[in-house]
Design an enzyme around this catalytic site. Structure first.
Site, PDB file in Angstrom:
ATOM      1  NE  ARG B  54      52.678 -36.213  16.058  1.00  0.00           N
ATOM      2  CZ  ARG B  54      52.778 -36.317  17.220  1.00  0.00           C
ATOM      3  NH1 ARG B  54      53.726 -36.116  18.578  1.00  0.00           N
ATOM      4  NH2 ARG B  54      52.397 -34.663  17.188  1.00  0.00           N
ATOM      5  CE  LYS B  84      63.177 -13.766  -1.172  1.00  0.00           C
ATOM      6  NZ  LYS B  84      64.325 -14.475  -1.854  1.00  0.00           N
ATOM      7  CG  HIS B 133      48.887 -37.986   6.487  1.00  0.00           C
ATOM      8  ND1 HIS B 133      50.524 -37.813   6.329  1.00  0.00           N
ATOM      9  CD2 HIS B 133      48.718 -37.257   7.824  1.00  0.00           C
ATOM     10  CE1 HIS B 133      51.257 -37.668   7.036  1.00  0.00           C
ATOM     11  NE2 HIS B 133      50.103 -36.832   8.042  1.00  0.00           N
TER      12      HIS B 133
END
Lengths: 173, 304
Positions: B54, B84, B133
């Site tokens: 989402r 890496k 968030h």
């Protein structure tokens, strides 16, 4: 011993003419006075002083103080603390005073002051904090969120550290 | 009111900043349908070091609806940053030269803040570890405002994994800027971080804590359910001890206010019984719609 006992623990003593116990004077170095009783070892730890250095270190615990009741004192010969080190002491001994001694004279007397933020004092205890990732070119930063009791907050992940965690983690850094 | 540059954490925003984003999101409802070219010359880089459906797709959809271009990776294994061992600081200092704005999701707490320190281009945090968030919190607020008509005056239960769930950390901080009451509902092992509870209480919010679902859902206007974050547990035994403890079934829905709503940031596992989907309280798929317009608003306010 910490906090509960008021009987003096003094290493390196001298008796004055009046018979009172007095810690020997130092000629050059730093005297950290008015450390909260029982916290001298924390101060040594936060300064990274293990006793295995060459400096002469004098330590007195639980002695009477007119200003803060009982106190500890630490004297370190031939070592002059950086401002950042003085700030760190405030984390475990917020009432401490720092006397700079040169040629038997007190050349500077300051009280420790807790700055609002600290950089690089300890590793963040949160293993998932970005500051613990290897090779990232950043240092842990903390904000002081409480002074009594001392609490600091990681400015990256918001983990709170109390005084014990600060002292314990300091030696790990 | 200062111009929005980075969006790292909700606590960096004042209430008027949040209201401005929500107002712009409302304006974007129409634009999202018609499309526009207002960010036609701009490039957004999406750096997703963790899986996402989402958040990444709604960011990309938002940018495309505003006429912008999108580049980036969704599988860190194919990038130098993953394969890496490049530092995040180096990845950011590279990508900022390719794009006008960087959207980042990363498994470590504080990662977006590090990115902002090393970038001259705006950074949007699309999820940092178990910590923050913020764009999810903003779309949650937008959903509440749209579905209930207001945020002020609401009584809101935040339920489930409050320790590792980053959406509830950001949402709790965002709600603390409004006149709300908050109920935290979690098993004792997954309680809200003390630092966040302290901040919310200091903001003058009435906070209540409960440890079971029945008490969690009663008499509140919004029940915000979250998934137990298996991937963030340091020890799988700890996860096994709490999984399945906090669930909403029809039984729990029957205890809710008739006009109460259930939101969930999704994805869900077993904490929301599929039988609940058909109830009028289940609004979590409508909540998904808010993701695009809210992210359009954020991109427009930063780049427009």
């Amino acid at each position: 011993m910490r906090g509960s006992s008021h009987s003096p623990l003094v290493i390196i003593l001298a008796k004055t003419d009046s018979g009172k116990i007095r810690i020997v004077k130092i000629h050059n170095g730093t005297v950290i006075d008015h450390i909260r009783a029982g916290h001298a070892l924390d101060v040594l730890q936060i300064l990274g002083i293990s006793g295995r250095e060459e400096n002469t270190v004098t330590l007195a615990m639980n002695i009477s103080s007119s200003r803060i009741g009982t106190k500890d004192i630490v004297k370190v010969e031939d070592r002059f603390l950086e401002d950042e080190e003085v700030a760190r002491i405030a984390l475990v001994a917020p009432e401490a005073t720092i006397n700079l001694i040169k040629d038997d004279q007190v050349v500077r007397k300051t009280r420790v002051k807790l700055p609002p933020t600290f950089t690089n004092i300890v590793r963040c205890p949160n293993t998932r904090c970005i500051t613990n990732k290897e090779r990232e070119p950043i240092a842990p930063k903390y904000q002081v969120v409480s002074t009594a009791p001392i609490k600091i907050k990681c400015l990256y992940c918001w983990t709170l550290l109390d005084e014990r965690e600060i002292v314990e983690r300091f030696t790990m850094y | 009111m200062t111009r929005l540059f980075n969006l790292i954490a909700i606590q960096d925003l004042a209430r008027e900043d949040i209201d401005r984003i929500l107002d712009r999101a409302q304006e974007m409802e129409e634009i999202s349908k018609k499309r526009s070219n207002q960010l036609g010359s701009r490039i957004m880089a999406c750096l997703f070091f963790e899986p996402s459906t989402r958040t990444r797709l709604s960011f990309e959809s938002a940018m495309l609806r505003l006429g912008g271009k999108v580049l980036g990776f969704a599988d860190v294994g194919v990038s130098s940053a993953g394969g890496k061992g490049e530092t995040l600081a180096d990845t950011i200092r590279t990508v900022e030269r390719y794009a006008d704005i960087i959207v980042i999701r990363h498994p470590l707490d504080g990662s977006a803040r590090l990115a902002a320190e090393f970038s001259n281009k705006p950074i949007i945090n699309a999820g940092s570890g178990s910590e923050e968030h913020p764009t999810q919190a903003l779309l949650d607020l937008y959903s509440i405002r749209k579905m209930k008509g207001t945020i002020d005056g609401m009584h809101i239960s935040l339920c489930g994994d409050l320790k590792y769930g980053r959406t509830v950390h950001s949402l709790a901080m965002a709600l603390s800027k409004y006149d709300v009451r908050i109920r935290f509902a979690a098993p004792s092992q997954l309680e809200m971080k003390p630092a966040i509870v302290n901040e919310i209480i200091r903001a003058g919010i009435d906070v209540e804590e409960v440890d079971n679902m029945a008490d969690a859902v009663k008499a509140t206007d919004v029940v915000y359910m979250t998934r137990i974050q298996k991937e963030r547990f340091p020890d799988v035994n700890e996860y096994n001890a709490v999984k399945g403890q906090f669930r909403i079934r029809l039984e729990e829905v029957s205890l809710m206010k008739p006009d109460g709503i259930i939101l969930h940031p999704l994805p869900r596992v077993d904490e929301l019984d599929p039988a609940v989907d058909a109830t009028p309280q289940a609004r979590y798929f409508d909540q998904v719609e808010a993701g695009v317009v809210t992210r359009m608003a954020i991109l427009d306010l930063i780049l427009g």
